[in-house]
Design an enzyme around this catalytic site. Structure first.
Site, mmCIF file in Angstrom:
data_model
loop_
_atom_site.group_PDB
_atom_site.id
_atom_site.type_symbol
_atom_site.label_atom_id
_atom_site.label_comp_id
_atom_site.label_asym_id
_atom_site.label_seq_id
_atom_site.Cartn_x
_atom_site.Cartn_y
_atom_site.Cartn_z
ATOM 1 N N LYS A 21 0.838 -1.201 0.000
ATOM 2 C CA LYS A 21 0.000 0.000 0.000
ATOM 3 C C LYS A 21 0.872 1.250 0.000
ATOM 4 O O LYS A 21 0.584 2.220 -0.699
ATOM 5 C CB LYS A 21 -0.943 -0.002 1.205
ATOM 6 C CG LYS A 21 -1.879 1.199 1.238
ATOM 7 C CD LYS A 21 -2.778 1.167 2.459
ATOM 8 C CE LYS A 21 -3.764 2.308 2.489
ATOM 9 N NZ LYS A 21 -3.175 3.632 2.505
ATOM 10 N N LYS A 89 2.260 11.924 4.468
ATOM 11 C CA LYS A 89 2.784 10.946 5.433
ATOM 12 C C LYS A 89 3.278 9.702 4.697
ATOM 13 O O LYS A 89 4.371 9.193 4.966
ATOM 14 C CB LYS A 89 1.705 10.566 6.457
ATOM 15 C CG LYS A 89 2.097 9.397 7.344
ATOM 16 C CD LYS A 89 0.922 8.668 7.975
ATOM 17 C CE LYS A 89 -0.190 8.314 7.060
ATOM 18 N NZ LYS A 89 -0.326 6.920 6.678
#
Length: 139
Positions: A21, A89
């Protein structure tokens, strides 16, 4: 899992799914930065954004993200689907992963800097495509 996605995959040991991911989101963020820069260059060069989107949609670079995000970006609208603060992030974590594995990631590092700039300008809760608003302003 079948109800949540198009395909379920076994990627190995615990944590490999999260790593995948992260890699996918890093690619997506890098693509969004390149797309935003291209839109900004087209606009500055007097080209119609609609024409750019049409060219992209009908060529080798056609992809759902450009088709979905492009028209709103052209209008300066960034309805949140994936917050920019989360994209930044993931870019930061992907660059750190690359460092830990000895993989040079200059494109992802540059994209991360653009997302950091956008966060600094209060765009963290906007969609990650809001990086375009910062890039279209120039440096």
């Amino acid at each position: 899992l079948e109800a949540m996605g198009k395909k379920d995959m076994f990627l190995g040991a615990t944590g490999q799914g999260a790593r995948m991911k992260l890699v996918v989101n890093m690619i997506m963020g890098s693509m969004m930065n390149a797309f935003s820069e291209g839109m900004s260059l087209a606009e500055a060069g007097g080209l119609k954004t609609e024409d750019l989107l049409d060219c992209l949609d009908n060529g080798a670079l056609a992809n759902p993200m450009f088709k979905l995000k492009g028209p709103n970006m052209a209008k300066g609208n960034y309805p949140t689907a994936f917050p920019l603060k989360h994209q930044q992030k993931d870019m930061r974590l992907a660059v750190a992963l690359g460092d830990s594995l000895g993989v040079s990631m200059p494109v992802a590092a540059a994209a991360n800097e653009s997302f950091k700039r956008a966060r600094g300008q209060g765009k963290g809760d906007d969609d990650f495509s809001a990086v375009h608003a910062v890039l279209r302003q120039g440096n």
